[in-house]
Design an enzyme around this catalytic site. Sequence first.
Site, PDB file in Angstrom:
ATOM      1  N   HIS A  39      -9.242   5.606   6.419  1.00 51.99           N
ATOM      2  CA  HIS A  39      -8.697   4.981   5.219  1.00 51.99           C
ATOM      3  C   HIS A  39      -9.666   5.060   4.041  1.00 51.99           C
ATOM      4  O   HIS A  39     -10.771   4.520   4.105  1.00 51.99           O
ATOM      5  CB  HIS A  39      -8.403   3.516   5.545  1.00 51.99           C
ATOM      6  CG  HIS A  39      -7.832   2.723   4.437  1.00 51.99           C
ATOM      7  ND1 HIS A  39      -8.427   1.582   3.953  1.00 51.99           N
ATOM      8  CD2 HIS A  39      -6.704   2.895   3.719  1.00 51.99           C
ATOM      9  CE1 HIS A  39      -7.689   1.073   2.991  1.00 51.99           C
ATOM     10  NE2 HIS A  39      -6.629   1.855   2.820  1.00 51.99           N
ATOM     11  N   GLU A  66      -7.239   9.376   4.341  1.00 55.20           N
ATOM     12  CA  GLU A  66      -6.289   8.814   3.368  1.00 55.20           C
ATOM     13  C   GLU A  66      -6.995   8.686   2.034  1.00 55.20           C
ATOM     14  O   GLU A  66      -8.223   8.485   1.991  1.00 55.20           O
ATOM     15  CB  GLU A  66      -5.828   7.438   3.877  1.00 55.20           C
ATOM     16  CG  GLU A  66      -4.694   6.804   3.101  1.00 55.20           C
ATOM     17  CD  GLU A  66      -5.084   5.759   2.082  1.00 55.20           C
ATOM     18  OE1 GLU A  66      -4.187   5.156   1.483  1.00 55.20           O
ATOM     19  OE2 GLU A  66      -6.318   5.557   1.844  1.00 55.20           O
ATOM     20  N   ASP A  68      -6.273   7.692  -2.560  1.00 56.09           N
ATOM     21  CA  ASP A  68      -5.441   7.081  -3.595  1.00 56.09           C
ATOM     22  C   ASP A  68      -5.591   7.909  -4.866  1.00 56.09           C
ATOM     23  O   ASP A  68      -6.719   8.185  -5.290  1.00 56.09           O
ATOM     24  CB  ASP A  68      -5.901   5.649  -3.880  1.00 56.09           C
ATOM     25  CG  ASP A  68      -5.874   4.781  -2.639  1.00 56.09           C
ATOM     26  OD1 ASP A  68      -4.786   4.341  -2.262  1.00 56.09           O
ATOM     27  OD2 ASP A  68      -6.952   4.576  -2.042  1.00 56.09           O
ATOM     28  N   HIS A  81      -9.065   3.906  -5.869  1.00 57.77           N
ATOM     29  CA  HIS A  81      -8.086   2.922  -5.402  1.00 57.77           C
ATOM     30  C   HIS A  81      -7.635   1.945  -6.476  1.00 57.77           C
ATOM     31  O   HIS A  81      -6.444   1.769  -6.718  1.00 57.77           O
ATOM     32  CB  HIS A  81      -8.649   2.140  -4.213  1.00 57.77           C
ATOM     33  CG  HIS A  81      -7.705   1.095  -3.721  1.00 57.77           C
ATOM     34  ND1 HIS A  81      -7.695  -0.194  -4.221  1.00 57.77           N
ATOM     35  CD2 HIS A  81      -6.708   1.156  -2.803  1.00 57.77           C
ATOM     36  CE1 HIS A  81      -6.738  -0.888  -3.624  1.00 57.77           C
ATOM     37  NE2 HIS A  81      -6.121  -0.088  -2.760  1.00 57.77           N
ATOM     38  N   GLU A 149      -1.975   8.994  -1.110  1.00 54.10           N
ATOM     39  CA  GLU A 149      -1.193   7.898  -1.699  1.00 54.10           C
ATOM     40  C   GLU A 149      -1.124   8.034  -3.211  1.00 54.10           C
ATOM     41  O   GLU A 149      -2.152   8.115  -3.887  1.00 54.10           O
ATOM     42  CB  GLU A 149      -1.796   6.529  -1.337  1.00 54.10           C
ATOM     43  CG  GLU A 149      -0.947   5.413  -1.954  1.00 54.10           C
ATOM     44  CD  GLU A 149      -1.441   4.002  -1.699  1.00 54.10           C
ATOM     45  OE1 GLU A 149      -2.288   3.804  -0.805  1.00 54.10           O
ATOM     46  OE2 GLU A 149      -0.961   3.112  -2.421  1.00 54.10           O
TER      47      GLU A 149
END
Length: 290
Positions: A39, A66, A68, A81, A149
């Site tokens: 993450h 993962e 952002d 993020h 994301e």
Amino acid sequence: MHARAVAVTATAVLGTAALMSPTSDARAGDTGEPTVIAHRGASAYAPENTLASIDKAAALGFHWVENDVQRTKDGSLVVIHDDSLKRTTNVEQVFPGRAPWKVKDFTAAEIARLDAGSWFSPAFAGTRVPTLAQYMRRVEHNHEKLLLEIKNPELYPGIEKQTMKLLDNEGWLDGRHRARLIVQSFSADSIRTVHRLEPAVTTAYLGRPSVGQLQGYADFTDLINPSYGKLTGAYVSTVHALDGPHGRPLGVFAWTVNDAATASKVAAYGVDGVITNKPDVVRAALNAAH
Ligand code: G3P
Ligand code: CA
């Protein structure tokens, strides 16, 4: 039939095309354990959403990361993020008069000047906020797979199209790369848009729609990714019983699981993936439970 058995049957029928999808990859491990996704990279051990954090994930032996994605004032896609630069960079020192230091109010050149590592540890001083292009090249270099994301899409009109274009330019929309890519968002509209623009791309919705809503989500998303605290085994089974837009059973990745007990619990629910800041801790727990 359990979703895993359905997936195996579908694979037998559809052959390698099904095997090449990220969701079948998530179910295709030799052990049958959930896929572990680092993450924001291995963010317990290196500053989140940096090249160092995905290098660390690779060094620990994890394939999925993962991130952002947001957009600068002058239209560059960057990996970060928060909608503000304050928490994860030294922006307050470099640009003291620019509160509240929103990503969308800074140019790419300004953001490139910031230190995105010292807040985490002096060992990472000088680490930068990567552009998405830089990030994709490092993911490729590391032979990693990406859960991308689209963050705060309401702040960045058109970010879905821009992100798909960048992925295409970087070669990430061909069949080989698509098998290593999932695009997710908390915004159902954003994921609907991604699915409309690039129907072959695997998508995930971040959240926990009601059981009654799930069939509608299955029109545009391949995975339902809820916070672990909102999961039950029954909910996972209900999700697995539905087919997504690519004719495969919907998958479930749980987030953000950073301890062994919770990892074992969500694995027992039957999730397909566990998103974690501590991939080594989660992997050890899954191995122990198996
Ligand atoms: O991938 C799941 C997780 O990233 C969603 O929450 O706030 O960490 O982006 P957040
Ligand atoms: Ca995220």
